[in-house]
Each structure stands twice: as C-alpha cells, then as structure tokens.
Design an enzyme around this catalytic site. Structure first.
Site, mmCIF file in Angstrom:
data_model
loop_
_atom_site.group_PDB
_atom_site.id
_atom_site.type_symbol
_atom_site.label_atom_id
_atom_site.label_comp_id
_atom_site.label_asym_id
_atom_site.label_seq_id
_atom_site.Cartn_x
_atom_site.Cartn_y
_atom_site.Cartn_z
ATOM 1 N N TYR A 203 -108.725 -20.841 94.894
ATOM 2 C CA TYR A 203 -107.330 -21.538 94.429
ATOM 3 C C TYR A 203 -106.944 -21.822 95.859
ATOM 4 O O TYR A 203 -106.517 -20.921 96.263
ATOM 5 C CB TYR A 203 -106.286 -20.408 93.780
ATOM 6 N N ASP B 36 -105.259 -12.315 88.997
ATOM 7 C CA ASP B 36 -104.640 -13.345 88.522
ATOM 8 C C ASP B 36 -105.170 -13.811 87.057
ATOM 9 O O ASP B 36 -106.326 -14.384 87.609
ATOM 10 C CB ASP B 36 -104.504 -14.334 89.545
ATOM 11 N N ILE C 184 -104.128 -15.337 84.696
ATOM 12 C CA ILE C 184 -103.972 -17.054 84.327
ATOM 13 C C ILE C 184 -104.757 -17.916 83.570
ATOM 14 O O ILE C 184 -103.841 -18.397 82.291
ATOM 15 C CB ILE C 184 -103.017 -17.942 85.125
ATOM 16 N N LYS D 294 -101.542 -22.350 82.232
ATOM 17 C CA LYS D 294 -102.419 -23.082 81.651
ATOM 18 C C LYS D 294 -103.016 -22.481 80.369
ATOM 19 O O LYS D 294 -103.253 -23.583 79.465
ATOM 20 C CB LYS D 294 -103.611 -22.305 82.611
#
Lengths: 549, 475
Positions: B151, B236, B238, B274
């Site tokens: 990311y 992470d 998400i 998300k």
C-alpha cells in the site's frame, strides 16, 4: 521509501570486525604495554588509548536510550503516592529507558506505561471509580475537574427533535441517502461544514470579525488541532513559551509525540495572571541560552484555568514580540463562546483584521467541545493565515478527520443562526448564574476567586486553607478535598502555577442543589483541616459537627 | 529547492515530502478530479479505478439505518440519548461499541477466533491506526520491514511523523509474489549490516495491491520469523471481510492460537472503511496483544477518537447479528460477482490478472504491453492509460513493485454499467496496441539503451530500497 541512514562516525565505530580480532587486539595491547612499561611507541601508546576512550564514549552515547519524547504527565516516577509528587514547574528529569521487559516498545510507550501521576489525571480516575449521583450515590466524589458544560443540552435536544429530517442525510427533507456520507470525504472537512463553522465562530465572537472558510482546516477535536499545528511549526527539541497557569492537556497535545518542549512563563496573581512581556522576554532569552530554539508562543484566550481575557493591549504586545523574535503565536480560543461577564472578547483574528501586520505567524485553534458542549463529536478547527501551514495541516488531517455523519448533522445545526443566537445567550445566562452562585458560596468560606468572565470554571485561591505555603501543602489540600470533602478539583501545580494554593473548580456540570452540597463539603473540609485532623478521627469529627450520622 | 521565507518558519515535517502526495501516483487522481466520469453528464471523463472503495453494499446499510431509528441520535426515537452521547469523550470508547466491533471482527473470521473488547483501541481510520502502532512500537530512526508491492501510503502512515523508515522486502511474480522467509532474512541481515534497528514487520493481509490472502504456512513462518528475531508483527487486516472466494482468510489471531508465540509482538490494525464501505465515518481500530501498546495507544487515541455519534450508531448496527451475518454474506457474493465480471472481461482481450480472492481490486498484468520491461516504460504506458484510455489505474511502481508492468485496478467503487464502459475502453485500447506493435516490430528491431539505468535498479532490489523508484523515473 527512505534512504538508509547515512553512516555516522558513531555507527562506524560500531561496525564490528568479526575476523582479525585477535591480531588487532595484539596490535593495540602491545604498544599499551609499552607505554605502561615506559618503552615502545609513544604515539601509538598514547594515540590508541585515546582513540579507544573516544570510541568507548561514542559507544556509550550510541547505546544510551534516545531522548525522551516527553512525559505528558508530571515528572514523578512513582505511583499516586502524594508525598512523591514533585514540583511540576521544575524541569523534568525523566529516565526514558525502554521497557525493562523482554520486548521493547518505543520510549513513548514505556514512558507512560506507569500510572498517570498528575493530580489532574488521578482525580479524573478517582471520580470514575466513585462518581457522585444525587440519588444513587450521594456520597460519591463530585466532579469539578472536567470543564464540561451540561447546562444547555435541553436546547439542543429541542432543536434536534424539531429538525431531525435535515440532520444526517439529505437536505430539505430529501430522501435519506448514505451515499452522501459513507464514501471518502476531503480529510480536512466538507466545505459546507467549513462555511458553517466560519459563520458560527464569527457569531460566538460577537460578529466582531469574520472568518474565511478557505483558511480553515477541520480536525477531530481541538486536541489533534493543537498537535498538528505543533508538528507544522516546530521540530523535535524546539520549544514553545506558555504563560502559566495553563491547561494540563497542553503537555500531552504539544509535547508528547512531537518532542517539542513547553517553557513556562510564570504569571502572578497581582497581574491577575496576565502575561507580562518582561517575563516573556526573560524566558525567551533563558531558553535561547540553553541552546533551545523557541518557535512560538502558545496562549489560551479566554484563559484556561483562570477564565480571564487577554486585553487588547496585551495582544498587541504579543504580536510585536512575535514579530521581533520571528516566532509564531498559537491562540487557543476554544472558550470564546463561553463568556458570562460583561467584557468583550477580542480574538487574535480581530486584531489582525484591523492592522496591516504580517499575519503568517498567527494561528487560532477552536472547537465545539466547550461552546456547544459537544466534546463527543470531535470537532476542532485550525484557523491560520499562513498558506504553507494550511497546506501541511491539511495533509496531516488524514490522521484526524471528523466523521462525515457528524459533519452533516452539525452543518444544519450550526448554520441555524437564529438557534445559535438563542443558544449563546441562554448559555451565557446560565453559566453566569452558576458562576455567581458558586463564587458567592466560596466567598462565604473566605475563599476568593480570580477575576474571571469566561470559561466553565473559576480559579479559587485556597492558600488560606493550606498548612504549608508550598506545592506540597497545596497537594495535601488537594488530597484532603478529594478524600474528605470528596470533590475533585484541579490543583494549580497540575497547571504549572507558580503560586501555591490555587485550584480550578468547574461548575457547569452541577445543578444548583449540587453547588450547595459542594460548598458545604468544602466548609466541612476546612473545619476538619483547621482542627488538627491528625489527632482526630475523620468520622468522629463528622459526628461532632453534624451530630448523629 | 530554496525555501521561501514563509516556509522557513515551518518545521521539517511540514516541508518535507514524506506525505507522498507529490508522487505521480496522485497525478492520476488529479486527472480524475479535473475530468471525472459521469454516466450522463460526462461520458468521456476519466473513470476512477485508483480508489479502493466499496460502494456495493450501501443499500443494505441504508435499509438498516432506516429500519432502526433508535440507533441514530437525530431521530425522534433516538434523540433522548443525545445528551449522554454528545458529552462522552472518554478515550476508552463506549463499551457497546467495542463489544460490537469485537463481535464483527470475530464474525469476519468465521467465528474461529474471538476478540477482547478491552483490547480495542480507536484511531482516526486505519491511517491513524497504523501511525499509532508505530508511535507505540518504534523510535525515530527505527525501521520496519514491509513486503512489496505494498500500500503506497504505508510510508506516510508509518513514517511521516514517527520518523520510522520502511524497508521493502521485494516479492515478484516468479512465485506469485509470495513472501519467502529467505527474502525476509536477507532484508533483515542487510539492515543489520547497515546498522538499522529493525523493530518489526508490517504487512497487509489480505494484501493490497495483490488481493491475495496469506496461506497458513506462510503465516506460520512469518510468526516464527518475528518470534525468533524478537521483533513485532503488525498485521493490517483491513480487508478481512472482503474475501469473496477460496482460499479462506486466515488471520494472525488464529495462528497465535495454534503455535508458540510471544503475544506481546502481535498487533492487528483494522477499520470499517473497506469491509463496510464507510470510509467517511473514520473508524480505525488498533488491536494489540501487548498491554503496554494497548495502554499507550488508548491515550494516543485522543488524537483520533471516533465520533461518539458514530460509535453509537455502529454499536447498534454491529451487534445486530442477523444484519451482520447477512451483510458479510451479501458483500462477499457481490464482490465475487463484480470480480468475475471484470476479470472475465479482461481475459476476453487477453489481459490476465494475478489470481486473487480478496480486496476491492485486481493486480493486472500488462507486462506484454510494455515496450521494454522497465519502469520508464511502465510510466509511459500508465500516462497513456490515463490520458487516452481515460482510466485512473495505479501503476505498480507506486506500490514499490520491483517488476514493471503491473497495475492495480479497483472495481468496487462503481456500478455495473460503468464497469462495462471501462472494459470497453480497455478492449479498444488493447486492440489498438496490437495493431501498433505489429507495425513497430516490422520497422524497428533495435533495442533501446536509454533505459539501462533503470534496468540496473530492477536487478538490484537492495539499491532500490532507499528511494521510491518513482523519483528516479522522473529525473
């Protein structure tokens, strides 16, 4: 991605040389032996030990823990034991070593892993453990340490029940649509909300000045607003000058993660705690002498904890000073709409409006937590005249944006000028009533308060009640107030006040009946203290005073 | 660049580039902002396929909100709660909110693991969560390893204000971008040699931009790696509930139940931006198994608390088990359908994507459309896609991918019609390229040498690690 750190001399000294160690060692030891024995190369014999010594120092320096980020609370290392609370206005000498456990967290994390030592935080914790409730817990601790305003919720609830259609999704009765609030929004706030806030700020400040929405950056509360400004204006190790007494939260907001120092500039009760430029100048010079760069001045106006206003002249003097030293001014005006006195509030923005001054160094912080009593909603404002600061701050709001549904709700509310006008006036009236009642009650106990006309609190001089005119004496009184009178007030030392005995008492979470109870409890504590409580049992004393139970 | 007088008054953080917004990654966004596609008003505009947003399930959320007026403090049924909510600024957060989020996180992992509400710490979105975790774990100058492609905003989130550096661990298509222990070890060793203090490993699982989930074996080897080196693991997660086909998602929270591990090293970052498509609500979560981190993170959450109004709403919504179960199922199905529609459309014109089963995007392979296998070529192709094909896709280099030719394309932030429009534009473009390359092959058989500098950088991943390749591509 970043470059790996360039090799510093320190790191080079560290580079281990696993091979050839034995041979190198010999090459070092032999000349040393030579020197000790009075023979052998003098240069090698003296150079090498010097070099070793130098590298040893570098090694120690390298492996010492990094400078403290900053402890957001007072310098004390131990637990909440009263006798260990140190003078908070003296320099802190924290150890910042990493965790002694097997896993290292950052120095910031380990520095606050210990329980909070500041009376400000201890008091808040104690109240949450035993909160006063008129019906359910009449002997609980009454909270006077949190500047919250509960006086006007009825007005907001009424507005909501009359305007629910508009509030969250859709306008003018349009159909609810989540598509307006769910997706990504500009991180520094919706333009409509900025426009609404600009109008609101102007209204609460008596329409003496207008605010430009394009000079605004919205944040999730005034707490990140201050921190973001600090990150923009100062580097780690730099400092801000702050007049004392000041809001204890500044230590966290401005110092903790930024690595910036706050240098207190002490103000006196003889000046009603208004800052003097002489003291400011002195502090500036002293700080410079210590090799620390001052980046700006941080003021709260209306003041927290004193509750007074900075007069126009002082604001002009501050501007001159800032210009002369080429530093910033951050003006926290979060209580601008919580005025109850007859004086007029003068915002920094108003001064700048009138003068042709270099505005690039002036920044205002605001929020809805006090004036509109909505701390839960997390609405803060950075208002700056400096384009570069606005650009940088906007990027930093990625970490602290206001929730979109909250923005939508508040756009409607805050734009309703008629409602806001009614709210401001009613709020003013109610705060004044509560203030007058409370201050009068204290007066009858012989406790005077500083001159104030704004805020949700009063700044009370209880130095007459303390046994030793020192910070220790003040904290002893604080402890008694907390444990005997069962009220949580904020002692001046938590606000870095140089004169012992001052306490901040917030009264806007109380009802009129509660005020009577608080005054009574303080009176009881006063009498208890005066009658050498060390020799008396607290319960015996209470029985004596009130008879029976 | 000489600082003007204005800027000289500012800090280094305010004037440096670590916010990353000057990178070409954002040029595409700027192109979109100038000329956004609209199905009726602007059919020739740029279609935004660079923003990973989930707009497929708004209707479910809207329906729930309408049907549960008590959850909102703005309705007649809910307004009596207003006082208590408006005044609430305790950084612990509402208990009900934490319980509801813990419940949701557990369900997203198929109920195979439960989360403790007292470990849930709020933050300003996952952006704030990643930063908070870094502030808690690392000192300025420390480093975290991160598998690339990754990311793009990790650099800003993890390093801008914290002073932490990120060291990429390159993965490439030779093994489907899997993270190998060897690569990790090599990166770790190199950092040690450069005297960089590695504090941990951060990764996104499911992966952004790859859209894949880590298999159990890889996860186990990662956990044993960090245990062995006594460094932290920040996962992470998400996209945990944005998994739409097999293999199923395995969270690090499950792995630590199955193997010996020092739990003080394990931290999860989460958000509802998300999985629930609510990025505007700003709900970030730090979940750490380390008490010191929970304690410190909680105090730091004052800088990014979730609005109490939002907490209240989500507390209601996420404790409605029926709604959550249905939402997770529907979300998965709609993502699967959209993913299939998009990938099949690409296949028809001979474009393949990395096989993926999660996320809101695909990792598209355009290597065969590059003139040369260089970053410069990738940039050229990307500008053509933005300016001529009018799609904002994200070039692999912005994800620090060491292999040129890959692009991340988001598909969940539009309706079906727009997807068709995008596919049609791609089809037209690919056909044009095929015609062009036939002609070019015939007329010019010489290799170009101008890009040798970039070839070098592709060969030696270590040299690339200090600087974004984008910077080089521009100079």
């Amino acid at each position: 991605m970043t470059r790996p750190r360039p090799r510093t001399p320190e790191s080079e000294s560290e580079t281990r040389n696993p091979t050839g160690g034995g041979a190198t060692a010999m090459r070092l030891i032999v000349p040393l032996q030579g020197v000790v024995q009075g023979r052998g190369g003098l240069i090698l014999g003296s150079l090498i030990p010097c070099a070793l010594f130098y590298f040893f120092q570098l090694y120690l320096k390298r492996h010492r823990s990094p400078k403290p980020g900053s402890n957001p609370t007072s310098p004390s290392q131990s637990s909440s034991n009263l006798s260990d609370l140190q003078r908070s206005s003296s320099r802190s000498n924290l150890s910042s070593r990493g965790s002694i456990g097997p896993v290292q967290v950052s120095s910031r994390a380990s520095s606050i892993a210990k329980p909070n030592d500041s009376p400000y935080y201890i008091g808040l914790d104690r109240v949450s453990g035993d909160p006063y409730d008129r019906l359910d817990n009449p002997n609980g601790i009454i909270q006077l340490g949190l500047s919250e305003n509960r006086l006007c919720f009825d007005l907001i609830e009424k507005w909501l029940s009359e305007n629910t259609k508009d509030s969250v999704m859709g306008r003018d009765g349009a159909d609810l649509s989540i598509g307006g609030i769910a997706p990504y929004q500009p991180s520094d706030g919706l333009m409509e909300f900025k426009v609404a806030m600009a109008g609101f700020m102007s209204q609460v400040m008596g329409r003496a000045v207008s605010f430009d929405p394009s000079q605004m950056v919205l944040t999730a509360g005034a707490t990140p607003a201050l921190e973001i400004l600090c990150f923009c204006l100062a580097d780690p190790g730099n400092a801000f000058l702050v007049p004392t007494p000041y809001y204890p939260g500044f230590d966290r907001d401005m110092r903790w993660r930024t690595g910036v120092e706050l240098i207190p500039v002490h103000c006196r009760s003889t000046d009603n705690f208004i800052i003097s430029i002489t003291a400011l100048d002195q502090a500036f010079n002293q700080t410079r002498k210590r090799g620390i760069k001052v980046r700006g001045i941080l003021i709260s106006n209306p003041s927290n904890p004193v509750g007074n206003l900075l007069p126009r002249e002082t604001l002009y003097n501050l501007l001159d000073f800032a210009r002369e030293k080429n530093i910033h001014i951050v003006s926290d005006e979060i209580f601008a709409g919580s005025m109850y006195g007859s004086e007029e509030f003068v915002s920094m923005a108003e001064i700048l409006d009138m003068e042709d001054i270099d505005k690039n160094r002036i920044h205002i912080v605001y929020g809805l937590s006090k004036d509109l009593a909505l701390p839960g909603f997390r609405v803060g404002v950075i208002y700056s005249f400096n384009e570069s600061v606005l650009v940088a701050a906007k990027k930093l709001t990625r970490f602290s944006s206001i929730s979109a549904p909250t923005q939508r709700l508040l756009i409607s509310m805050v734009s309703d000028t008629r409602f806001i006008q009614e709210y401001i006036e009613t709020n003013k009236k109610r705060i004044r009533e509560m203030h007058d009642l409370f201050v009068e009650g204290l007066k009858q106990l012989g406790i005077k308060c500083a001159q104030s006309c704004a805020g949700l609190y009063c700044w009370a001089d209880m130095s007459g009640l303390i046994s030793f005119y020192s910070e220790k004496g003040e904290l002893e009184l604080w402890d008694k107030l907390l444990n005997i009178a069962k009220i949580n007030v904020t002692p001046g030392s938590a606000c870095h006040c140089i004169e012992p005995g001052w306490f901040r008492c917030c009264f806007t979470t109380l009802s009129q009946e509660d005020v009577v109870i608080v005054i009574e409890r303080i009176r009881f504590c006063k009498l208890f203290t005066a009658s050498s409580p060390r020799n008396k049992n607290y319960n015996d004393f209470k029985r004596e005073l009130y008879g029976g139970n | 660049m000489a600082l003007n007088k204005n800027q000289q008054l500012l800090s280094k953080i305010a004037t440096n580039d670590r916010h990353g917004e000057n990178s070409p990654y954002f040029d595409g966004w700027k192109a979109y902002d100038k000329n956004p596609y609209h199905p009726i008003d602007n059919r020739e505009g740029v279609i935004q396929m660079g923003l990973a947003e989930n707009q497929l399930c708004f209707d479910l959320i809207q329906k729930w909100i309408r049907g549960n007026p008590k959850a909102s403090i703005c309705t007649a049924e809910g307004v009596h709660e207003f006082k208590n909510i408006a005044i609430f600024q305790d950084y612990h957060g509402f208990k009900e909110f934490r319980q509801a989020v813990a419940n949701f996180m557990g369900k997203a992992r198929g109920g195979r693991v439960t989360f403790d509400p007292d470990r849930i710490v709020m933050s300003g979105g996952a952006t704030g969560a990643n930063e908070t975790v870094m502030f808690c774990l690392a000192n300025p100058g420390d480093a975290f390893l991160v598998p690339s492609p990754c990311y793009p905003a990790f650099d800003r989130d993890c390093g801008w204000r914290t002073g932490v550096q990120l060291i990429p661990v390159n993965c490439d298509s030779s093994n489907n971008f899997l993270i190998t222990k060897a690569a990790l070890e090599a990166a770790y060793e190199r950092a040690q040699q450069d005297n960089i203090n590695v504090k941990g490993l951060i990764l996104a699982n499911p992966s952004n931009p790859l859209g894949t989930v880590l298999d159990r074996d890889t996860l186990r080897s990662l956990v044993s790696f960090i245990n062995e080196k006594k460094i932290h693991l920040v996962s992470d997660e998400i996209y945990a509930a944005s998994v739409f086909s097999t293999p199923s998602f395995v969270s690090v929270s499950e792995i630590i139940e199955e193997m010996e591990c020092d739990r003080d090293l394990i931290h999860i970052v989460y958000s509802l931006s998300k999985d629930m498509g609510l990025p505007g609500f700003r709900i970030g979560i730090v979940y750490s198994y380390n008490d010191a981190v929970v304690n410190c993170g909680r105090k730091m959450s004052s800088f990014g608390l979730v609005s109490s109004q939002t907490q209240h709403l989500l507390a209601s919504m996420l404790s409605d088990d029926e709604f959550v179960d249905n939402f997770l199922k529907e979300n998965s199905e709609r993502l699967a359908k959209r993913h299939s529609l998009f990938t099949k459309g690409l296949e028809k014109v001979g474009i393949t994507c990395l096989k993926s089963n999660a996320g809101l995007f695909v990792w598209m392979d355009l290597r065969r459309l590059l003139k040369e296998q260089t970053l410069e070529s990738e940039m050229t192709l990307w500008r053509v896609i933005i300016n001529e094909v009018k799609l904002n896709v994200s070039p692999g280099s912005s994800f620090h991918c060491s292999e040129p030719g890959w692009f991340r394309v988001c598909f969940a932030n539009m309706d079906d019609v727009t997807v068709e429009v995008a596919l049609e534009r791609i089809r037209v473009f690919v056909e044009k390229q095929q015609v062009k390359s036939k002609r070019k092959f015939q007329s010019n058989l010489k290799l170009s040498f101008t890009s040798r500098r970039y070839d070098e950088s592709v060969m030696s991943p270590h040299m690339m690690s200090p600087r974004s390749p984008l910077v080089r591509a521009r100079t």
